[in-house]
Design an enzyme around this catalytic site. Structure first.
Site, short mmCIF file in Angstrom:
data_model
loop_
_atom_site.label_atom_id
_atom_site.label_comp_id
_atom_site.label_asym_id
_atom_site.label_seq_id
_atom_site.Cartn_x
_atom_site.Cartn_y
_atom_site.Cartn_z
N CYS A 293 35.86 -53.64 -7.22
CA CYS A 293 35.28 -54.24 -6.02
C CYS A 293 35.76 -53.51 -4.76
O CYS A 293 35.66 -52.31 -4.67
CB CYS A 293 35.59 -55.74 -5.97
SG CYS A 293 34.60 -56.64 -4.75
N GLU B 165 32.04 -55.21 -12.89
CA GLU B 165 33.18 -56.11 -12.73
C GLU B 165 32.90 -57.47 -13.36
O GLU B 165 31.85 -58.07 -13.14
CB GLU B 165 33.48 -56.28 -11.24
CG GLU B 165 34.63 -57.23 -10.95
CD GLU B 165 34.81 -57.49 -9.47
OE1 GLU B 165 35.92 -57.91 -9.07
OE2 GLU B 165 33.84 -57.28 -8.70
N LYS C 76 43.47 -55.17 -11.35
CA LYS C 76 43.19 -55.02 -9.93
C LYS C 76 44.43 -55.31 -9.10
O LYS C 76 45.09 -56.33 -9.27
CB LYS C 76 42.05 -55.94 -9.52
CG LYS C 76 41.58 -55.76 -8.08
CD LYS C 76 40.39 -56.67 -7.77
CE LYS C 76 39.88 -56.44 -6.36
NZ LYS C 76 38.76 -57.35 -6.04
#
Length: 504
Positions: free
Chosen positions: A380, A262, A328
């Site tokens: 995440c 990430e 995301k």
């Protein structure tokens, strides 16, 4: 029978709740997650509504103050506020999460005041998962430390491909309820319930919901850069950090897919298009793909936490204007967006962390394509939202991909709990999981959620592995949690009916 007054019960509940953390990674003493809820149910007996709320809150405070203590590292180290302020914020967070077991205790006692089988064997487990769902949804949700995750290596894990982690939580509390009721009523015959559940679980273990397809395997290389979080976004370290990843990539061009974690590139995509063009060309020359996390920016100035693929993929040569990206969806409060930011941002540097104004992507997005493989993308802590991962998984999906950067949490139990939850997604969906991180836990699991390759934490290293996709689908992949919602609705209705008609 042991007798405890109203003061001793909350004190004991704090201790028992704290013990529950030992059921999760890295300790993984999974039987504890079956015992501590049983003790909570025992402590709730014959108490006033005020007392049961206090007991439930105390149990939750013990669990969350130990189980998510790692969050304080990010607040204290990167928040830029005094120690007293960071401890106050942690107290408020733990208190908020403790309100959910307090609510469970209140509802169970209020709706089912009598000590009955349907209270402990039906209402308790169904109310527990209902409160868990609420915690996993309210204010964007925080489904951390759901009891089911602690069972990833227990016999109960076999239920995950059928009804997901929530079903394992339900069965865990059902076992707890049978233990508590057996102790209260001295009816040892109810202990047959854990035995029956265990036998069913063992039987499910031998069911092959999916089939490995070795001929479609891909050789992957996961680059763990181990970049210091304190200097990652400092401008003078940008290119040394990027070139660290590139140098390790050059040594692994023979891999089909090379994966960076990430936000591995500490720059906005539009600022380094020349580098991305060059990396794209190099990957194509070597018949390889690079997947990386990167910050993107739209034409109206909004930031996104993205994943892009360079090299061999369905987009063709890299083009900044037409490149497909995964953005995301489930953003981290305060880390990636600030609720009530006009009020909070002036208070402390905590609310002005780098890149804390992201916009969310769509809930369902196309899979990431890399060198002929289709990967379900998560960034995440999105990986802890099972329904989101499920809805993004298609019949063409080969792997589950999760990129993360847990450097915010130092040498704590947080990243290990994170990995434990990611493993559950592989088991639920019958897909191998590929997890690439900045400093650990970088690992690969098979379709049963078993770790097959892993890197040590806090070291610069490359994980090479052959990952085998699967064909077929699990019941959970097909139906999700809807059967469990129906069971919960019917079960709670029946328990309330029994309560009303039995104790008129």
């Amino acid at each position: 029978m042991i007798t405890l007054n109203s003061f001793k019960r909350p004190v004991l509940a704090v201790f028992v709740g704290a013990l529950t953390t030992l059921a999760f990674a890295p300790y993984s003493l999974w039987p504890i997650a079956l015992l501590t809820p049983a003790i909570l149910l025992y402590l709730l007996q014959n108490q006033s509504l005020k007392t049961v709320m206090t007991i439930g809150f105390s149990w939750g405070f013990g669990q969350f103050s130990t189980g998510i203590s790692w969050i304080h590292i990010s607040i204290d180290t990167f928040g830029g506020i005094p120690k007293a302020g960071s401890l106050l914020l942690m107290f408020l967070l733990v208190s908020y999460l403790s309100a959910f077991p307090a609510l469970f205790s209140l509802l169970l006692t209020k709706l089912f005041p009598q000590q009955s089988r349907h209270k402990y064997l039906i209402a308790a487990p169904l109310l527990w998962i209902t409160i868990d769902w609420l915690r996993g949804w309210l204010f964007t949700g925080f489904p951390w430390l759901w009891l089911g995750y602690s069972q990833i290596d227990s016999p109960l894990a076999s239920f995950a491909p059928v009804l997901g982690v929530e079903a394992i939580t339900l069965l865990s509390v059902l076992i707890s309820g049978s233990l508590a009721y057996s102790l209260l009523k001295k009816q040892l015959t109810l202990l047959v319930i854990p035995l029956v559940i265990a036998l069913i679980s063992v039987s499910l273990h031998w069911v092959n919901w999916v089939t490995p397809v070795p001929e479609r395997s891909k050789e992957v290389a996961l680059i763990q850069g181990n970049i210091d979080q304190a200097t990652k976004w400092v401008p003078k370290y940008r290119w040394p950090n990027i070139m660290k990843y590139m140098d390790l990539t050059r040594k692994n061009w023979d891999a089909d897919i090379i994966i960076w974690p990430e936000a591995a590139i500490p720059a906005v995509e539009g600022d380094i298009t020349r580098f991305l063009h060059n990396a794209d060309n190099a990957a194509r020359l070597n018949n390889s793909s690079i997947i990386t996390g990167i910050v993107g920016q739209s034409i109206n100035g909004q930031f996104f936490n993205n994943i892009i693929t360079l090299g061999v993929n369905s987009d063709g040569e890299y083009n900044y204007q037409t490149k497909s990206r995964y953005s995301k969806h489930h953003l981290l409060p305060f880390g990636e967006f600030v609720p009530f930011e006009n009020i909070l941002r002036p208070i402390a540097p905590l609310f002005n962390l780098p890149m804390s104004s992201f916009k969310r992507g769509k809930y369902v997005q196309p899979n990431v394509n890399a060198n002929g493989a289709q990967l379900v993308a998560t960034l995440c802590y999105e990986i802890v939202y099972g329904e989101q991962v499920r809805q993004n998984t298609t019949d063409e999906s080969d792997y589950i991909l999760t990129l993360s950067n847990d450097a915010w949490f130092g040498d704590s139990i947080g990243p290990l709990q994170h990995m434990e939850m990611a493993r559950m997604r592989a088991l639920e969906l019958g897909k191998p999981l590929i997890r690439s991180t900045n400093n650990g836990v970088t690992a690969i699991t098979d379709y049963r959620g078993k770790i097959v390759d892993i890197l040590p934490q806090f070291k610069t290293a490359v994980l090479r592995s052959t990952v085998v996709p699967t064909d077929g689908t699990t019941p959970y992949r097909r139906w999700g949690s809807w059967p469990l919602y129906l069971i919960t609705l019917i079960g709670l209705s029946y328990a309330l009916w029994r309560q009303k008609n039995t104790y008129k």
